[in-house]
Enzyme design. Structure first.
Site, mmCIF file in Angstrom:
data_model
loop_
_atom_site.group_PDB
_atom_site.id
_atom_site.type_symbol
_atom_site.label_atom_id
_atom_site.label_comp_id
_atom_site.label_asym_id
_atom_site.label_seq_id
_atom_site.Cartn_x
_atom_site.Cartn_y
_atom_site.Cartn_z
ATOM 1 C CG ASN A 1 -32.769 -102.048 38.772
ATOM 2 O OD1 ASN A 1 -32.145 -101.013 38.991
ATOM 3 N ND2 ASN A 1 -33.312 -102.308 37.604
ATOM 4 C CD GLU B 1 -33.063 -92.975 30.981
ATOM 5 O OE1 GLU B 1 -33.953 -93.793 30.699
ATOM 6 O OE2 GLU B 1 -32.548 -92.219 30.135
ATOM 7 C CB CYS C 1 -36.158 -100.436 34.161
ATOM 8 S SG CYS C 1 -34.573 -100.367 33.308
ATOM 9 C CD GLU D 1 -29.077 -92.569 31.793
ATOM 10 O OE1 GLU D 1 -29.255 -93.793 31.847
ATOM 11 O OE2 GLU D 1 -28.772 -91.876 32.791
HETATM 12 P P1 NAD Z 1 -36.486 -95.061 43.826
HETATM 13 O O1 NAD Z 1 -37.116 -94.005 43.000
HETATM 14 O O2 NAD Z 1 -37.126 -95.441 45.098
HETATM 15 O O3 NAD Z 1 -34.992 -94.686 44.197
HETATM 16 C C1 NAD Z 1 -34.002 -94.387 43.219
HETATM 17 C C2 NAD Z 1 -32.924 -93.555 43.860
HETATM 18 O O4 NAD Z 1 -33.493 -92.294 44.219
HETATM 19 C C3 NAD Z 1 -32.357 -94.135 45.155
HETATM 20 O O5 NAD Z 1 -30.980 -93.864 45.226
HETATM 21 C C4 NAD Z 1 -33.126 -93.370 46.221
HETATM 22 O O6 NAD Z 1 -32.461 -93.305 47.448
HETATM 23 C C5 NAD Z 1 -33.235 -92.009 45.578
HETATM 24 N N1 NAD Z 1 -34.319 -91.158 46.095
HETATM 25 C C6 NAD Z 1 -35.462 -91.522 46.720
HETATM 26 N N2 NAD Z 1 -36.175 -90.438 47.075
HETATM 27 C C7 NAD Z 1 -35.492 -89.360 46.649
HETATM 28 C C8 NAD Z 1 -35.713 -87.954 46.705
HETATM 29 N N3 NAD Z 1 -36.784 -87.434 47.284
HETATM 30 N N4 NAD Z 1 -34.802 -87.142 46.152
HETATM 31 C C9 NAD Z 1 -33.714 -87.645 45.533
HETATM 32 N N5 NAD Z 1 -33.431 -88.955 45.472
HETATM 33 C C10 NAD Z 1 -34.308 -89.812 46.014
HETATM 34 O O7 NAD Z 1 -36.338 -96.318 42.856
HETATM 35 P P2 NAD Z 1 -35.802 -97.757 43.243
HETATM 36 O O8 NAD Z 1 -36.882 -98.454 44.010
HETATM 37 O O9 NAD Z 1 -34.433 -97.645 43.811
HETATM 38 O O10 NAD Z 1 -35.655 -98.413 41.798
HETATM 39 C C11 NAD Z 1 -36.672 -99.067 41.130
HETATM 40 C C12 NAD Z 1 -37.281 -98.163 40.076
HETATM 41 O O11 NAD Z 1 -36.277 -97.721 39.185
HETATM 42 C C13 NAD Z 1 -38.295 -98.882 39.207
HETATM 43 O O12 NAD Z 1 -39.395 -98.032 38.994
HETATM 44 C C14 NAD Z 1 -37.558 -99.108 37.901
HETATM 45 O O13 NAD Z 1 -38.364 -99.225 36.766
HETATM 46 C C15 NAD Z 1 -36.707 -97.892 37.839
HETATM 47 N N6 NAD Z 1 -35.568 -98.093 36.960
HETATM 48 C C16 NAD Z 1 -35.547 -97.451 35.751
HETATM 49 C C17 NAD Z 1 -34.489 -97.646 34.872
HETATM 50 C C18 NAD Z 1 -34.459 -96.937 33.549
HETATM 51 O O14 NAD Z 1 -33.400 -96.924 32.931
HETATM 52 N N7 NAD Z 1 -35.538 -96.337 33.080
HETATM 53 C C19 NAD Z 1 -33.450 -98.498 35.237
HETATM 54 C C20 NAD Z 1 -33.507 -99.144 36.450
HETATM 55 C C21 NAD Z 1 -34.566 -98.929 37.320
#
Ligand code: NAD
Length: 479
Positions: A149, A247, A281, A460
């Site tokens: 995002n 996060e 997020c 963080e």
């Molecule tokens: P996601 O969990 O699908 O993917 C995040 C990352 O993890 C990607 O690089 C993905 O390739 C990797 N990943 C996926 N499966 C994995 C596994 N089994 N092992 C290790 N890595 C793996 O999330 P997304 O769809 O990319 O992002 C959206 C989500 O992120 C939303 O839920 C949003 O709220 C959250 N988010 C949180 C914050 C925060 O600071 N709390 C900030 C931004 C986004």
């Protein structure tokens, strides 16, 4: 088609299996580049390079490490326009947003941690005949995994403290938005970052991300992404006793009291609802409005929203670009249907947007406002992560706190009131890691950033992030 390469041991290289995935442009719905479909062999190679580079990087003076990171930050600034365009194309966000938020914050992250590391200190404890002092030692190889995002912004938010505190890094950006991390690897080479200090392996989460988390020589993992993925990661990392920062998702309340500055609350709530197509997020997707101003707020909010143009993210004046992918667009639209099934009334938007010309197949949808839902229905409990908000009236402080705290998430919250005591009281009552009063997304990088409940583990930001990537060692001397 342009090819993205892994960055391993200072070199841009193809994945060992030779396979690439199509990288889509969300605004056009067409593939425009190829991203490595790496696997555990590429991760193993990256970890090996990082392990080899780590001792010299850790032994380097903090000043020298800082200068190298500042050099990378400077190159991000020099390439600002190119990076903003690339981010917009890769993610679907308006180029203006990438230009004023994503890219400047990426270089700020590097500058902040490059300098913070110079100002950190450790404790010493004296007794009559004994002196204890604490060392903070880099852990070795850090794994950093980031989402789509805010691609370069969140990627640098992790690698900057990891590198500044003396670790080598193996990082994985989202496979949906790999371009700016690739461009960053070119800038790291130009900046003279020593080979192996930062390694970037591109590819799918379950292959590359999983291999990083499973690797026995990556003892510390910093992850930002969905709650479900975070849970999976924790299950892998916990039995290996890895240090883990998570996060995760959010379902943030935005609370509007009758005594707020209404014009400001409406203006900022439009941003906090729909900026980046609602894919931040920290977006406030549940808007609670005190009953006495509900109709007034709604009218002003919908009037303001009417001027939010959905369109080609490269075009001037466009406020909402494309959602990141077709499956994500379908997921968000399915939540609009769910809201209707749950008895909600769509009072604005709700539909996919068909544009003409180059964006005819892009993943666009209208900003969407829904009312008439129970505070605890699925639409109000689950993270949608798109341009969809709900409006819910409330009568009392106790009632709104109960509704705001009712989800399994607890990342961020916003409060609008001119009553200082009430603002503090409600802020203290919210189960949330971050509370904004009469503002939203105002960031000071020194402050703790993170969530409670299922929004994450750890914080963080500030020295906390630097310290996360170190182990404390106490040394005790008999005088
Ligand atoms: P996601 O969990 O699908 O993917 C995040 C990352 O993890 C990607 O690089 C993905 O390739 C990797 N990943 C996926 N499966 C994995 C596994 N089994 N092992 C290790 N890595 C793996 O999330 P997304 O769809 O990319 O992002 C959206 C989500 O992120 C939303 O839920 C949003 O709220 C959250 N988010 C949180 C914050 C925060 O600071 N709390 C900030 C931004 C986004």
């Amino acid at each position: 088609m342009e090819k993205i390469f892994n960055y391993i041991n200072g070199k841009l290289i193809a994945p060992s299996g030779g396979h690439f995935l199509e990288n889509m442009e969300p605004a056009t719905g067409k593939a425009y580049s190829l991203v490595p479909d790496s696997d555990e062999l590429d991760v193993a190679q990256a970890v090996e390079a990082a392990q080899a580079a780590a001792p010299a990087w850790a032994a380097m003076t903090a000043e020298k490490r800082s200068a190298l990171l500042m050099q990378v930050a400077g190159l991000i600034e020099k390439n600002h326009e190119k990076l903003a365009l690339a981010e917009s194309r890769d993610n679907g966000k308006p180029v203006k947003l990438a230009s004023v938020v994503d890219i400047p914050r990426a270089s700020q992250n590097l500058r902040f941690y490059a300098t913070a590391a110079l100002h950190d200190s450790t404790a010493s404890h004296q007794q009559a005949q004994v002196l204890n002092y604490t060392r903070r030692e880099p852990i070795g190889v850090a794994g950093c995994i980031s989402p789509w995002n805010l691609p370069l912004y969140l990627f640098t938010w992790k690698i900057a403290p990891a590198l500044a505190s003396g670790n080598a890094v193996v990082a994985k950006p989202s496979e949906l938005t790999p371009m700016t991390a690739f461009l960053l690897s070119e800038l790291c080479i130009e900046a003279g970052l020593p080979a192996g200090v930062l390694n970037i392996v591109h590819g799918l989460g379950p292959k590359v991300g999983q291999a990083i988390v499973e690797h026995p020589n990556v003892p510390v993992i910093s992850f930002t992404g969905g709650t479900k993925t975070g849970e999976h990661l924790a299950r892998t990392a916990a039995p290996m006793f890895k240090k883990l920062s998570l996060e995760l998702g959010g379902k943030n309340p935005n609370i509007i009291f009758a005594d707020c500055d209404l014009e400001k609350a409406v203006h900022t709530s439009l941003q906090s609802s729909f900026a980046n197509q609602g894919q931040i997020c920290l977006c406030g997707s549940r808007i609670f409005v005190e009953r006495s101003i509900y109709d007034d707020f709604k009218r002003k909010f919908l009037t303001g929203l009417a001027s939010w143009k959905v369109g080609d993210p490269m075009e001037d004046g466009v406020k909402l670009g494309a959602l990141v992918s077709k499956p994500h667009l379908e997921k968000v639209l399915s939540y609009v249907q769910l809201a209707k099934d749950e008895g909600g009334r769509v009072v604005f938007g709700g539909e996919r947007v068909a544009l003409e010309g180059r964006c005819a197949d892009g993943y666009f949808m209208q900003p969407t406002v829904i009312e008439g839902l129970a505070y605890n229905c699925r639409t109000n409990m689950e993270e949608i992560f798109g341009p969809v908000v709900t409006l819910t009236p409330f009568y009392t402080e106790e009632e709104v706190l109960h509704m705001a705290n009712a989800t399994r998430y607890g990342l961020a919250a916003t409060i609008w009131t001119e009553n200082l005591r009430k603002a503090h009281r409600v802020a203290h009552g919210l189960k949330s890691g971050i509370v904004w009063i009469n503002c939203w997304l105002v960031r000071d990088l020194r402050t703790p950033f993170g969530g409670v409940k299922q929004s994450g583990v750890g914080r963080e930001g500030g020295f906390e992030a630097l310290h996360f990537f170190t182990e404390e060692k106490n040394v005790c001397i008999q005088l």
